[in-house]
Design an enzyme around this catalytic site. Structure first.
Site, short mmCIF file in Angstrom:
data_model
loop_
_atom_site.label_atom_id
_atom_site.label_comp_id
_atom_site.label_asym_id
_atom_site.label_seq_id
_atom_site.Cartn_x
_atom_site.Cartn_y
_atom_site.Cartn_z
CG LEU A 72 -17.48 8.59 -27.45
CD1 LEU A 72 -16.72 9.92 -27.45
CD2 LEU A 72 -16.73 7.56 -26.61
CB ALA A 73 -20.57 6.31 -30.68
CB ALA A 113 -24.24 1.64 -31.73
CB SER A 114 -27.87 -0.52 -34.82
OG SER A 114 -26.98 -1.55 -34.45
CD GLN A 129 -27.65 7.93 -27.72
OE1 GLN A 129 -28.16 7.82 -28.83
NE2 GLN A 129 -28.12 8.72 -26.79
CB VAL A 130 -21.08 4.81 -26.58
CG1 VAL A 130 -19.81 4.71 -25.75
CG2 VAL A 130 -21.39 3.47 -27.25
CE LYS A 188 -21.71 -1.14 -26.22
NZ LYS A 188 -21.05 -2.29 -26.87
CG ASP A 205 -16.59 -6.87 -36.34
OD1 ASP A 205 -16.10 -6.88 -37.48
OD2 ASP A 205 -17.42 -6.02 -35.96
#
Length: 554
Positions: free
Chosen positions: A129-130, A132-133, A136-137, A151, A285
């Site tokens: 789905l995404a 990230a640094s 991964q999702v 995740k 955030d």
């Protein structure tokens, strides 16, 4: 700057990127042995030359990967340290990076849980789905039928990040050694960044944060926190409830659905102050990508990696500062800043007082609907940097969160007024200050502290008296110049020496004169007369010095 040769390859990559974006002067200053000389110091392209400093820094962080992306994201929250132009660029950093193989992700899942993906999930979408640094999702469905988000941390990411942190620590030390007058404590910033990043490498930390937020909003109809499936959560794997809604960043679709964007913004403000004032624990955030709108009157937070904590003492000082600003009481503000050790000893207090008075009067009579909280806080942080005021991290994080929240609310509703934030603050301020339970607890704490001090006082006195008895009391004065004292000691020593010489000469001469053999040798008489003459001269000198010292005193 000496390097660790186990990180040699990484050093070369960092140097190459810095040179590419025109930061070769940093390489020259740091003098990175064994690295810089192997990379040609070429001029950057015209495109790069036309970039702003902030954009160049952002591009450097993006190319250097996860650690530096995270560093940039955290620095984008430090409006107390960096100029707004750089902050705005760093705020653009996103976690969208290259995907890694889903087969590798499944292997990590098995290694962490001892179970395969097929054993835990009824359905698992192999397409991320995404990316990230840090991880991964994926979307998945549990055997029980619940839709979840999974995740999974990147392979070898911990080793890479620890290597980068080691390099950053060395660089911070080298820069501080090269420039002793640098106003920013680079070592402390890197240390804080390291703490934050190491926490993000452990998904258990994020899971605990989510559970705390779920408890805070368990009875709320406005804020929903997804459930964490702890039985499937480890350091490198996190499984949480999937939220069905619209990302707050998709404002056009939210408006298309007919949802009240102003009310959604107000919910965000109310939720923040509930977190801060009631719990001292808040989501640090709240940008649009981390919030889903689930209905016309409810939102959901989805990421809990960055949190802020503010203790009761700091919160109380913040409340007093706000009241002092309303009263235009600059002296009280300065006193409160001293109480939290924000003002250094070498600060020009009079200049600080004058500038602060001007700042307060400049904004004081501006209508709230015309005020931007972000503009005020950014101006305030520029003011702090100018006067070398160091704010506690708790307040700096809270200020950044409010700036982010206001920006998010204005994306939803361009007419969003700072009065909403002001009204919520006042509401929670008086609830906090006038709450009978809080007053009782504060009184109880004061009595307990007083009783504790009374109990420990006799023991402390006994220790001091014992040390005095043993002659172990020492007064340690460092870096204190006392030129007057030095001069006084010197004068006393000189006068004492002359007095002793004078006394010796008079006694010696008198003994010679009283000697029976003085008449038999002329030289003995001359010696006695010379002694008296020298004594006379020394006496005159002592008188002159004494009168001169008395004159100086006047």
């Amino acid at each position: 700057m000496r390097i660790s040769y186990k990180n040699l390859k990484r050093y070369r990559e960092i140097v190459r990127v810095l040179v590419k974006y025109g930061f070769s002067y940093l390489i020259e200053k740091l003098n990175i042995e064994g690295v810089a000389y192997k990379i040609p110091m070429t001029n950057p392209s015209e495109e790069i030359k036309n970039m702003s400093t902030g954009e160049k820094i952002r591009r450097v962080f993006e190319e250097l990967g996860p650690t530096y992306v995270k560093l940039g994201q955290i620095l984008s929250t430090r409006t107390d340290l960096l100029d707004q132009e750089i902050i705005d660029e760093l705020a653009k950093l996103r976690d969208n990076v290259e995907e890694f193989s889903t087969d590798i992700a499944k292997t990590i899942f098995i290694n962490e849980l001892g179970l395969s993906v097929d054993e835990v999930f009824e359905d698992f979408n192999d397409r991320p789905l995404a990316a990230a640094s840090i991880g991964q999702v994926y979307e998945a469905t549990l055997k029980t039928g619940e839709d979840v988000i999974v995740k999974i941390q990147r392979p070898n990411i911990e080793e890479t990040i620890k290597s980068d942190l080691d390099i950053l620590q060395n660089a911070a030390t080298a820069i501080s050694d090269l420039n002793k007058d640098i106003e920013i404590d680079l070592g402390k910033i890197i240390e804080e960044f390291q703490t934050q990043l190491i926490r993000e490498l452990d998904y258990n930390f994020e899971a605990i944060n989510a559970i705390k937020f779920r408890k805070i909003f368990k009875d709320s109809k406005e804020v929903y926190i997804p459930e964490i499936h702890l039985e499937y959560t480890t350091q490198r794997v996190l499984v949480m409830e999937k939220i069905i809604g619209v990302k707050l960043s998709d404002t056009e679709y939210i408006k298309k659905l007919g949802w009240d964007t102003n009310e959604i913004g107000q919910i965000g403000v109310r939720s923040l102050f509930k977190q801060v004032f009631e719990n001292g624990f808040f989501h640090a955030d709240p940008h649009p990508g981390n919030i889903f709108v689930t209905s016309n009157r409810s939102i959901s937070y989805i990421d809990f990696g960055m949190i802020g904590i503010i203790d009761k003492k700091t919160l109380s000082i913040l409340n007093k500062m706000a009241l002092a600003v309303v009263e235009k009481n600059v002296d009280k503000i300065i006193h409160l800043l001293m109480e939290i050790d924000a003002i250094e000893s070498n600060v020009d207090v009079e200049s600080l007082r004058s500038d602060m008075m001007y700042l307060i009067h400049y904004y004081y009579d501006v209508p709230l609907e015309k005020i931007s909280i972000a503009a005020i806080l950014n101006e305030l942080f520029r003011f702090f940097r100018r006067h070398k005021i160091v704010m506690p991290n708790q307040l700096a994080t809270l200020a950044k969160t409010i700036i982010t929240l206001e920006g998010t609310a204005r994306e939803l509703n361009p007419d969003f007024s700072a009065s909403a934030i002001g009204a919520e603050f006042v509401k929670y301020y008086y609830i906090n200050e006038l709450n009978p339970e809080r007053i009782f607890q504060a009184s109880k704490n004061t009595i307990e502290n007083t009783m504790m001090d009374l109990k420990t006082l006799p023991k402390q006195l006994r220790v001091i008296l014992r040390q005095i008895e043993k002659n172990n009391i020492r007064l340690n004065i460092e870096e204190v110049k006392l030129p007057r004292l030095e001069e006084l000691v010197s004068d006393v020593s000189t006068q004492l020496s002359l007095s002793l010489v004078l006394a010796a000469m008079i006694v010696g001469s008198s003994l010679i004169i009283a000697s029976p053999s003085i008449g038999s040798n002329i030289w003995i008489g001359i010696m006695a007369g010379t002694g008296f003459f020298i004594s006379f001269i020394i006496g005159i000198l002592l008188l002159i010095k004494t009168f001169r010292n008395e004159y100086k005193k006047k």
